[in-house]
Design an enzyme around this catalytic site. Sequence first.
Site, mmCIF file in Angstrom:
data_model
loop_
_atom_site.group_PDB
_atom_site.id
_atom_site.type_symbol
_atom_site.label_atom_id
_atom_site.label_comp_id
_atom_site.label_asym_id
_atom_site.label_seq_id
_atom_site.Cartn_x
_atom_site.Cartn_y
_atom_site.Cartn_z
ATOM 1 N N ASP B 146 -0.243 -2.564 7.181
ATOM 2 C CA ASP B 146 -0.121 -3.704 8.100
ATOM 3 C C ASP B 146 -1.070 -3.617 9.288
ATOM 4 O O ASP B 146 -1.251 -4.597 10.012
ATOM 5 C CB ASP B 146 1.325 -3.811 8.603
ATOM 6 C CG ASP B 146 2.284 -4.147 7.481
ATOM 7 O OD1 ASP B 146 1.857 -4.841 6.540
ATOM 8 O OD2 ASP B 146 3.442 -3.714 7.536
ATOM 9 N N MET B 192 0.352 -9.466 1.512
ATOM 10 C CA MET B 192 1.356 -8.857 2.392
ATOM 11 C C MET B 192 1.045 -9.122 3.869
ATOM 12 O O MET B 192 -0.064 -9.519 4.220
ATOM 13 C CB MET B 192 1.426 -7.367 2.124
ATOM 14 C CG MET B 192 2.104 -7.025 0.807
ATOM 15 S SD MET B 192 2.156 -5.227 0.518
ATOM 16 C CE MET B 192 3.431 -5.121 -0.750
ATOM 17 N N GLU B 249 2.535 -13.547 3.379
ATOM 18 C CA GLU B 249 3.970 -13.694 3.081
ATOM 19 C C GLU B 249 4.754 -14.068 4.332
ATOM 20 O O GLU B 249 5.835 -14.641 4.260
ATOM 21 C CB GLU B 249 4.533 -12.398 2.492
ATOM 22 C CG GLU B 249 4.408 -11.204 3.449
ATOM 23 C CD GLU B 249 5.007 -9.910 2.915
ATOM 24 O OE1 GLU B 249 5.833 -9.948 2.005
ATOM 25 O OE2 GLU B 249 4.621 -8.844 3.437
ATOM 26 N N TYR B 299 2.563 -5.159 -4.875
ATOM 27 C CA TYR B 299 2.215 -3.730 -4.844
ATOM 28 C C TYR B 299 0.782 -3.449 -5.293
ATOM 29 O O TYR B 299 0.215 -2.407 -4.954
ATOM 30 C CB TYR B 299 3.181 -2.924 -5.715
ATOM 31 C CG TYR B 299 4.545 -2.677 -5.105
ATOM 32 C CD1 TYR B 299 4.801 -2.987 -3.775
ATOM 33 C CD2 TYR B 299 5.569 -2.124 -5.857
ATOM 34 C CE1 TYR B 299 6.052 -2.752 -3.220
ATOM 35 C CE2 TYR B 299 6.830 -1.882 -5.307
ATOM 36 C CZ TYR B 299 7.067 -2.200 -3.991
ATOM 37 O OH TYR B 299 8.308 -1.958 -3.446
ATOM 38 N N ARG B 302 -1.510 -2.689 -2.290
ATOM 39 C CA ARG B 302 -1.413 -1.476 -1.475
ATOM 40 C C ARG B 302 -1.542 -0.203 -2.298
ATOM 41 O O ARG B 302 -1.638 0.890 -1.747
ATOM 42 C CB ARG B 302 -0.121 -1.485 -0.646
ATOM 43 C CG ARG B 302 1.127 -1.192 -1.431
ATOM 44 C CD ARG B 302 2.353 -1.192 -0.510
ATOM 45 N NE ARG B 302 3.470 -0.570 -1.190
ATOM 46 C CZ ARG B 302 4.724 -0.609 -0.793
ATOM 47 N NH1 ARG B 302 5.031 -1.261 0.317
ATOM 48 N NH2 ARG B 302 5.674 -0.011 -1.460
#
Lengths: 421, 421
Positions: B146, B192, B249, B299, B302
């Site tokens: 992040d 994400m 998201e 996923y 990442r």
Amino acid sequence: MAAKKMNAFYAQSGGVTAVINASACGVIETARKHKDKIGKVYAGRNGIIGALTEDLIDTSKESTKAVAGLRTTPSGAFGSCRFKLKSLEANKREYERLIEVFKAHNIGYFFYNGGGDSADTCYKVSQLSETLGYPVQAIHVPKTVDNDLPITDNCPGFGSVAKYIAVSTLEATFDVRSMCATSTKVFVLEVMGRHAGWIAAAGAMASTKDCELPIVVLFPEVLFDQKKFLAKVNGLVKKFGYCTVVVSEGCHYPDGKFLAEQGTRDAFGHAQLGGAAPVVANMVKDALGYKFHWGVADYLQRAARHIASKSDVDQAYAMGKAAVEFALKGHNSVMPTVERVSNAPYKWKVGMAPLSKVANVEKMMPKNFITADGFGITEKCRQYLAPLMKGEDYPSYKDGLPQYVTLKNVAVPKKLSKFDL
Amino acid sequence: MAAKKMNAFYAQSGGVTAVINASACGVIETARKHKDKIGKVYAGRNGIIGALTEDLIDTSKESTKAVAGLRTTPSGAFGSCRFKLKSLEANKREYERLIEVFKAHNIGYFFYNGGGDSADTCYKVSQLSETLGYPVQAIHVPKTVDNDLPITDNCPGFGSVAKYIAVSTLEATFDVRSMCATSTKVFVLEVMGRHAGWIAAAGAMASTKDCELPIVVLFPEVLFDQKKFLAKVNGLVKKFGYCTVVVSEGCHYPDGKFLAEQGTRDAFGHAQLGGAAPVVANMVKDALGYKFHWGVADYLQRAARHIASKSDVDQAYAMGKAAVEFALKGHNSVMPTVERVSNAPYKWKVGMAPLSKVANVEKMMPKNFITADGFGITEKCRQYLAPLMKGEDYPSYKDGLPQYVTLKNVAVPKKLSKFDL
């Protein structure tokens, strides 16, 4: 074979792949080596539509470097289309227009780069000499991520998707394995393949003898049995602590209904929005209570040139090269194929198939490639898939991004009147 | 600094990344170079839970080769967890248990590899000497996709996700560009980032001066305005023929409702299944009629070690190495940071931040990184992001698959009684 020096037409058709431009590269580079016999290579802008609308691209305007760059650039550099020619009886006008365009631009070679539907179009064009008296040699260049063309051992485009899905499944499964003690226990990945489960099968390649991983595959070839599926997932989570589900977009119930069709409605009554992955993930959550994550690879999988398989790139190029060589030898109505010679070491050679036997035939996964329980792949399947994913062929990078080429795509001056599609 | 030779504890926390194991590699390899001062490195199985339950992994049982392999292996090799220690006042029992485990296994160094929540846990542990009289040096090793930790220029884990999203957006956009004449015109990719739009911003990096591509970014920092968004998409499709939307998201309406929350119900009345991508895609279809495709990277983004950024891998390793070096110099309650020295050429060095200033602070994207219309990134943002994505650092492959390591993870014999979480 065309008696005098003629130009060639090349077009890309249907869904694009990570390596279709490598075939274009093979066609153009090989044609450039035979300037005594082949004039210019004209590409159809947006596939066969470019031929019908006389929207031709003069590839001779592209530099040697730009053409070489096609080998490492995904997608369709000249634009592709979803457009299937009707039969000669149903739409003679389109065939007559093609001949008009071919005549106007002195085109004697027709190279069509696509899958099953495109092979059919190419086959029809290959018969123009007989049906409408225009001499053209039509060679189909195989391409499809679905790997469903007959005769050829495999289709350029598939090996790279297979590699992408195997690597992604491996990486995401490692992720879930790390988190499963307190968080996500089931990861669901949706992959392409509406009719054939070749791509889904590649997900199972992430589990190897050296590193066994719990992966459940849902094939379109196996009728979905919810009870059996949930028992399988539960057994794996109990044993490993987690599992990954690779679901084909074409997976369906015995009545033919796709998993994605759940009759879900939004607040306005619109049909549901999701794909098969969220449906499967929620099914697991509802029945077993496991926390889940899901992903949908969609275009990412078929465009992923950054992780292309070297076997695939080599074969895509070889198919384009062979198409031109076949044409120079006087062939018509054929398609170069990949013939597997041996698995270990992996050896293959270029073969040739008549288009009459390729058009409109769909190759499904053999039954002995799927395990008895319907959720995995057999050793035979592994031996088939492994060589296709083999080898890396990285693009060059600048500032963190692959250096993919965008061509100039200079239009050939039009000579004819407008044609309405 | 620990007076006598003490063992070290290392744990991975929160969502894993493509390079968190590179930090583990940095910690273990550096500790092995200082065997005069650091005994063994014990890893917590599944993060801090491993410390509480005395489930320790003896990393000295792993070969030099296996430890080196961590540098190119995604996910958390020892298992991670989502578990935040409460305050000392709220749960003194857990802190006392930690001390009990540390004492039993002669642990004097605590290396905690995680994001904001983990920094808070690490901070609390760093105060155990003062609060409960147990001398331990706690160093936080930064990690989060992040990119929201303060003080450090960027967080290990982010650069590789940024690269993955930029490359994937580039490739998928080339795909749509090829098909837009007769098929898909809008591709939507969900990424994400629930609070900060760093990852979404990376999607915009796919468009460069050399190759301009129509990309719309939907940030969590910008309140969603449907009318403005649809006008933007329509304008781009009219100009380019296609466009790509990268949606975070965390993108939400002015009232705080996430895009993904559409009140959709399935046949059984269960809440909707999809994410933000299908919602946005259907919104475009309903209002503008354009054919769409959508993907959800989840996923895959990442965990994508196969396309990790070299900057990111180098920094992840450097953070682990620096953490050990800081400990050896006697520091406690600090976190190594990345300090940017220059952009061109990209230079950075290791800095140090006090944990008191890191814990529970979230770094959002600066306003001047987002364009005035709210749908893109500024030149300033590009200059910040570009170096983080720079350089390739490929894993080695065998038979088409990356050779990721799975450790033996041998348990340290327990000395204490059971502890219930």
